[in-house]
Design a protein around this motif. Structure first.
Motif, PDB file in Angstrom:
ATOM      1  N   LEU A   7       0.779  -1.214  -0.157  1.00 19.27           N
ATOM      2  CA  LEU A   7       0.029  -0.143  -0.013  1.00 19.27           C
ATOM      3  C   LEU A   7       0.775   1.310   0.085  1.00 19.27           C
ATOM      4  O   LEU A   7       0.457   2.162  -0.759  1.00 19.27           O
ATOM      5  CB  LEU A   7      -0.912  -0.021   1.289  1.00 19.27           C
ATOM      6  N   PRO A   8       1.969   1.320   0.921  1.00 19.23           N
ATOM      7  CA  PRO A   8       2.654   2.749   0.670  1.00 19.23           C
ATOM      8  C   PRO A   8       3.765   2.746  -0.346  1.00 19.23           C
ATOM      9  O   PRO A   8       4.152   3.827  -0.202  1.00 19.23           O
ATOM     10  CB  PRO A   8       3.270   2.718   2.329  1.00 19.23           C
ATOM     11  N   VAL A   9       3.780   1.961  -1.025  1.00 25.69           N
ATOM     12  CA  VAL A   9       4.995   2.071  -2.063  1.00 25.69           C
ATOM     13  C   VAL A   9       4.475   2.596  -3.320  1.00 25.69           C
ATOM     14  O   VAL A   9       3.231   2.393  -3.690  1.00 25.69           O
ATOM     15  CB  VAL A   9       5.375   0.439  -2.558  1.00 25.69           C
ATOM     16  N   GLY A  10       5.423   3.584  -3.856  1.00 26.52           N
ATOM     17  CA  GLY A  10       4.868   4.452  -4.830  1.00 26.52           C
ATOM     18  C   GLY A  10       5.098   3.451  -6.051  1.00 26.52           C
ATOM     19  O   GLY A  10       5.502   2.633  -6.255  1.00 26.52           O
ATOM     20  N   LYS A  38       2.284  -4.722 -11.833  1.00 25.20           N
ATOM     21  CA  LYS A  38       0.648  -4.794 -12.113  1.00 25.20           C
ATOM     22  C   LYS A  38       0.005  -3.748 -11.302  1.00 25.20           C
ATOM     23  O   LYS A  38      -1.220  -3.634 -11.339  1.00 25.20           O
ATOM     24  CB  LYS A  38       0.246  -6.002 -12.320  1.00 25.20           C
ATOM     25  N   TYR A  39       0.521  -3.520 -10.026  1.00 27.57           N
ATOM     26  CA  TYR A  39      -0.224  -2.732  -8.851  1.00 27.57           C
ATOM     27  C   TYR A  39       0.085  -1.064  -8.933  1.00 27.57           C
ATOM     28  O   TYR A  39      -0.345  -0.216  -8.282  1.00 27.57           O
ATOM     29  CB  TYR A  39       0.155  -3.283  -7.527  1.00 27.57           C
ATOM     30  N   ALA A  40       1.141  -0.974  -9.959  1.00 30.84           N
ATOM     31  CA  ALA A  40       1.525   0.462 -10.003  1.00 30.84           C
ATOM     32  C   ALA A  40       0.332   1.625 -10.180  1.00 30.84           C
ATOM     33  O   ALA A  40       0.190   2.488  -9.724  1.00 30.84           O
ATOM     34  CB  ALA A  40       2.477   0.746 -11.184  1.00 30.84           C
ATOM     35  N   ALA A  41      -0.687   1.037 -11.080  1.00 29.00           N
ATOM     36  CA  ALA A  41      -1.797   1.969 -11.220  1.00 29.00           C
ATOM     37  C   ALA A  41      -2.708   2.275  -9.887  1.00 29.00           C
ATOM     38  O   ALA A  41      -3.329   3.021  -9.770  1.00 29.00           O
ATOM     39  CB  ALA A  41      -2.723   1.358 -12.290  1.00 29.00           C
ATOM     40  N   GLN A  42      -2.291   1.228  -9.002  1.00 29.36           N
ATOM     41  CA  GLN A  42      -3.267   1.171  -7.833  1.00 29.36           C
ATOM     42  C   GLN A  42      -2.537   2.050  -6.699  1.00 29.36           C
ATOM     43  O   GLN A  42      -2.658   1.904  -5.313  1.00 29.36           O
ATOM     44  CB  GLN A  42      -3.644  -0.164  -7.250  1.00 29.36           C
ATOM     45  N   ALA A  43      -1.064   2.274  -6.999  1.00 31.60           N
ATOM     46  CA  ALA A  43      -0.307   2.820  -5.909  1.00 31.60           C
ATOM     47  C   ALA A  43      -1.029   3.942  -5.227  1.00 31.60           C
ATOM     48  O   ALA A  43      -1.351   4.775  -5.563  1.00 31.60           O
ATOM     49  CB  ALA A  43       0.948   3.339  -6.480  1.00 31.60           C
ATOM     50  N   ARG A  44      -0.664   3.473  -3.745  1.00 33.48           N
ATOM     51  CA  ARG A  44      -1.153   4.546  -2.518  1.00 33.48           C
ATOM     52  C   ARG A  44      -2.517   4.624  -2.645  1.00 33.48           C
ATOM     53  O   ARG A  44      -2.969   5.576  -1.742  1.00 33.48           O
ATOM     54  CB  ARG A  44      -0.378   5.628  -2.621  1.00 33.48           C
ATOM     55  N   TRP A  45      -3.317   3.857  -3.231  1.00 37.31           N
ATOM     56  CA  TRP A  45      -4.709   4.090  -3.164  1.00 37.31           C
ATOM     57  C   TRP A  45      -5.183   3.417  -1.665  1.00 37.31           C
ATOM     58  O   TRP A  45      -4.591   2.515  -1.006  1.00 37.31           O
ATOM     59  CB  TRP A  45      -5.510   3.175  -4.063  1.00 37.31           C
ATOM     60  N   PRO A  46      -6.351   3.897  -1.253  1.00 35.49           N
ATOM     61  CA  PRO A  46      -6.818   3.329   0.133  1.00 35.49           C
ATOM     62  C   PRO A  46      -6.768   1.731   0.232  1.00 35.49           C
ATOM     63  O   PRO A  46      -6.731   1.036   1.190  1.00 35.49           O
ATOM     64  CB  PRO A  46      -7.763   3.965   0.544  1.00 35.49           C
ATOM     65  N   ARG A  47      -7.228   1.291  -0.914  1.00 39.98           N
ATOM     66  CA  ARG A  47      -7.423  -0.191  -1.103  1.00 39.98           C
ATOM     67  C   ARG A  47      -6.728  -0.701  -2.444  1.00 39.98           C
ATOM     68  O   ARG A  47      -6.674   0.055  -3.523  1.00 39.98           O
ATOM     69  CB  ARG A  47      -8.913  -0.604  -1.491  1.00 39.98           C
ATOM     70  N   MET A  48      -6.210  -1.927  -2.395  1.00 37.85           N
ATOM     71  CA  MET A  48      -5.353  -2.311  -3.250  1.00 37.85           C
ATOM     72  C   MET A  48      -5.897  -4.032  -3.414  1.00 37.85           C
ATOM     73  O   MET A  48      -5.840  -4.752  -2.382  1.00 37.85           O
ATOM     74  CB  MET A  48      -3.932  -2.413  -3.201  1.00 37.85           C
ATOM     75  N   ALA A  49      -6.397  -4.353  -4.607  1.00 36.72           N
ATOM     76  CA  ALA A  49      -6.799  -5.686  -4.662  1.00 36.72           C
ATOM     77  C   ALA A  49      -5.547  -6.534  -5.186  1.00 36.72           C
ATOM     78  O   ALA A  49      -5.170  -6.525  -6.188  1.00 36.72           O
ATOM     79  CB  ALA A  49      -8.059  -5.668  -5.979  1.00 36.72           C
TER      80      ALA A  49
END
Length: 110
Positions: A7-10, A24-35
């Motif tokens: 979660l806290p990773v840019g 693959k999670y870069a688009a969700q970076a630092r969102w309050p939720r990550m799937a």
């Protein structure tokens, strides 16, 4: 657990850490939720988790403490992750010991 560490990773770090496995999670970076699916989490190796933990520890030690607190409260998760955590700790100690030199006062055992 993996989600909590990611979660806290840019976005830039996500594309580099673990050989790009977290890109693959870069688009969700630092969102309050990550799937993160169970399948994705199962494909992550202990070495990749170790690299992520080292990054989290250096960039924001509070995140690592929060993740460890969650593990301490959940005995089932701790039991399931026990072997992985043990592997990470063994690798960490091995890396730490091999990085020491005789000038540091460290003499490798025969």
């Amino acid at each position: 657990m993996l989600r909590r560490l990611l979660l806290p990773v840019g976005p830039m770090a996500l594309t580099v850490l673990g050989g790009g496995v977290f890109a693959k999670y870069a688009a969700q970076a630092r969102w309050p939720r990550m799937a993160i699916s169970f399948d994705d989490a199962a494909r992550v190796t202990s070495a990749q988790v170790y690299e992520l933990v080292r990054y989290a520890q250096q960039s924001n030690p509070v995140v690592l403490h929060q993740a460890l607190a969650v593990l301490q409260r959940d005995a089932t998760t701790m039991a399931a992750l026990g072997a992985s955590i043990a592997a990470i700790l063994i690798q960490h100690r091995a890396n730490r010991n091999t990085s020491r030199t005789p000038a540091d006062g460290f003499v490798p055992a025969d």
